[in-house]
Design a protein around this motif. Sequence first.
Motif, PDB file in Angstrom:
ATOM      1  N   ALA A 169      -8.962  -1.481   4.335  1.00 44.83           N
ATOM      2  CA  ALA A 169      -7.816  -2.006   5.075  1.00 44.83           C
ATOM      3  C   ALA A 169      -6.677  -0.994   5.112  1.00 44.83           C
ATOM      4  O   ALA A 169      -6.032  -0.800   6.149  1.00 44.83           O
ATOM      5  CB  ALA A 169      -7.354  -3.323   4.452  1.00 44.83           C
ATOM      6  N   ALA A 170      -6.439  -0.319   3.983  1.00 47.09           N
ATOM      7  CA  ALA A 170      -5.368   0.679   3.921  1.00 47.09           C
ATOM      8  C   ALA A 170      -5.661   1.865   4.844  1.00 47.09           C
ATOM      9  O   ALA A 170      -4.777   2.350   5.558  1.00 47.09           O
ATOM     10  CB  ALA A 170      -5.179   1.156   2.486  1.00 47.09           C
ATOM     11  N   THR A 195       0.831  -1.191   0.000  1.00 42.02           N
ATOM     12  CA  THR A 195       0.000   0.000   0.000  1.00 42.02           C
ATOM     13  C   THR A 195       0.871   1.247   0.000  1.00 42.02           C
ATOM     14  O   THR A 195       1.763   1.381   0.847  1.00 42.02           O
ATOM     15  CB  THR A 195      -0.908   0.026   1.246  1.00 42.02           C
ATOM     16  N   GLU A 222      -9.984  -7.096   5.266  1.00 36.71           N
ATOM     17  CA  GLU A 222      -8.949  -7.915   4.620  1.00 36.71           C
ATOM     18  C   GLU A 222      -8.342  -8.842   5.664  1.00 36.71           C
ATOM     19  O   GLU A 222      -7.298  -8.531   6.259  1.00 36.71           O
ATOM     20  CB  GLU A 222      -7.864  -7.013   4.014  1.00 36.71           C
ATOM     21  N   ARG A 239     -13.667  -5.707  -4.218  1.00 27.47           N
ATOM     22  CA  ARG A 239     -12.381  -6.123  -3.662  1.00 27.47           C
ATOM     23  C   ARG A 239     -11.465  -4.921  -3.441  1.00 27.47           C
ATOM     24  O   ARG A 239     -10.778  -4.814  -2.424  1.00 27.47           O
ATOM     25  CB  ARG A 239     -11.707  -7.148  -4.585  1.00 27.47           C
ATOM     26  N   GLN A 240     -11.461  -3.988  -4.402  1.00 28.56           N
ATOM     27  CA  GLN A 240     -10.654  -2.781  -4.234  1.00 28.56           C
ATOM     28  C   GLN A 240     -11.180  -1.941  -3.072  1.00 28.56           C
ATOM     29  O   GLN A 240     -10.402  -1.329  -2.338  1.00 28.56           O
ATOM     30  CB  GLN A 240     -10.657  -1.963  -5.525  1.00 28.56           C
ATOM     31  N   HIS A 274      -4.513  -9.554   5.570  1.00 26.93           N
ATOM     32  CA  HIS A 274      -3.596  -8.420   5.435  1.00 26.93           C
ATOM     33  C   HIS A 274      -2.403  -8.616   6.380  1.00 26.93           C
ATOM     34  O   HIS A 274      -2.541  -8.572   7.606  1.00 26.93           O
ATOM     35  CB  HIS A 274      -4.335  -7.119   5.765  1.00 26.93           C
ATOM     36  N   GLN A 326      -9.919  -3.404   0.074  1.00 25.13           N
ATOM     37  CA  GLN A 326      -8.493  -3.083   0.186  1.00 25.13           C
ATOM     38  C   GLN A 326      -8.290  -1.646   0.638  1.00 25.13           C
ATOM     39  O   GLN A 326      -7.405  -1.360   1.454  1.00 25.13           O
ATOM     40  CB  GLN A 326      -7.793  -3.326  -1.158  1.00 25.13           C
ATOM     41  N   ARG A 327      -9.133  -0.727   0.132  1.00 20.93           N
ATOM     42  CA  ARG A 327      -9.036   0.672   0.563  1.00 20.93           C
ATOM     43  C   ARG A 327      -9.351   0.803   2.053  1.00 20.93           C
ATOM     44  O   ARG A 327      -8.701   1.555   2.779  1.00 20.93           O
ATOM     45  CB  ARG A 327      -9.990   1.537  -0.255  1.00 20.93           C
TER      46      ARG A 327
END
Length: 485
Positions: A409-410, A2, A439, A402-403, A442, A406-407
């Motif tokens: 999680a970031a 990330t 996630e 999914r993105q 992660h 991920q965002r």
Amino acid sequence: MTPTPPVIPGYTVHGLLGRGGMAEVWLATQDSLQRKVAVKLLLDSADDSFTQRFIREAHTVASLRHPAIITIHDIDRLPDGRPYLAMEFVGGGDLTQFRGHPLPPARALAILRQVAEGLAVVHDRGLIHRDIKPANLLCRDADQVVISDFGIAKDLRVDSELTQAGVAVGSPAYSSPEQAQCLTVDRRTDLYSLGVILLELLTGRNPYKADSYAQTVANHLHLPPPTLPPELRHLQPLVQRLLARNLDDRFPDCRTLLAALDRLPAAPRLPLAARLGGFRHRGWLFAAFLAVGLAAAWPSMARQVTLWRTLHTAEQHLQAGQLVAPARDNAQFLYQEALRLDPGNTRALQGLEQVKQARIAQWLKRAEQRFAENRLAQPANDNAVYYFGQVLTLAKDNPQARQGLQRIAAVSLGLAKDAIARHDDAEARRQIATGLLAEPSHAELKALREQRREPAKTKTDDAAPRKSAPKNSSPIKRFFKKLWG
């Protein structure tokens, strides 16, 4: 890995929305007004031509005012010299989410009209966009589309040669024939791209897109516009004119196109005689044969009428957004009823797929809204993680869901690190839990979770001491003592 969020004075950066060859886009909050924005940041300021092009885009878009054009809030530079622009955050995805799934003609035409109205403003300013494609048409909500990404727009008043020598610009699958050939272009090239998008919205596919760049260009140069199915034949002249290879055969500008949309004929309705196979009354003999045939075929006809009514009602519910509610009176239920009457019915199968895609679009929209509101994992069943997860129950490989996870999680990782720096262990653990909910695998969040675990409880020194075994007490002595009392 990330990327590290940039430090932008006056903004709180939450997470990465997207990344391209020249720039990346971050979701942020403008601190002074507490509003969510998308910040487009140039990756490198070393190339002066890219920097000037980026700044030109910002000033170009900022000068345009229309509901169908993205709004620019701020233009500035970071301390390291990289320019950025802060624009409105549009969380409803883009038109690529409809790829492969034909829209009802009324909705496709409504999208066409909105984009044409926005492009009319762009063209009136002496500009052309040159990269009209589904990914650059964002959905502000279910009914409003916004034109974005003016990175390769050109000012006709300043530069009439809109291509570098031998270099094509734009996206090949939506580029006009003249654009693909690196010829001089004008506003009609945007209208051609808009025609390709209309065709894709109506039929679910782009007939010009091929496996290679060369074949895609060749298709634009040689393939005629496809023939629309009978239910769309009233739109054939519109498609033909938008996709004309000869510039002079196209609409000269967006306002002419809008006027043509106002004059469109209604969708065709086949006459009753045609729907009955073209039969007409030819005397009593024909009537007698028809009566006998109808009597024999009545059960099948009744079943077909019921099927037709069920499908028609299902499509009405789909148009009205009644996807899975109310119970037993929604699009999904009725399409399933149609399949019970006629297993394998194409309209019913396509309808169920449209219901699925509409539900996915709704969940994605709600997920993006909750993400923008920072409602990542709370409240229960009404947060970004929940809605992105719902999408994956229907489409496990959905890239936007999914993105999105991920965002989340970031963002949670960044907030957890901030909390750790402030020695706020409770907040750090909460953010780590949120990130792992999005996630679970992660690696960095899992490592932080292990680091932040509370130590296991131990007995205190003032607890009652255990009795120690008597001195000089061996097992044999204890045995005999027990034996003899």
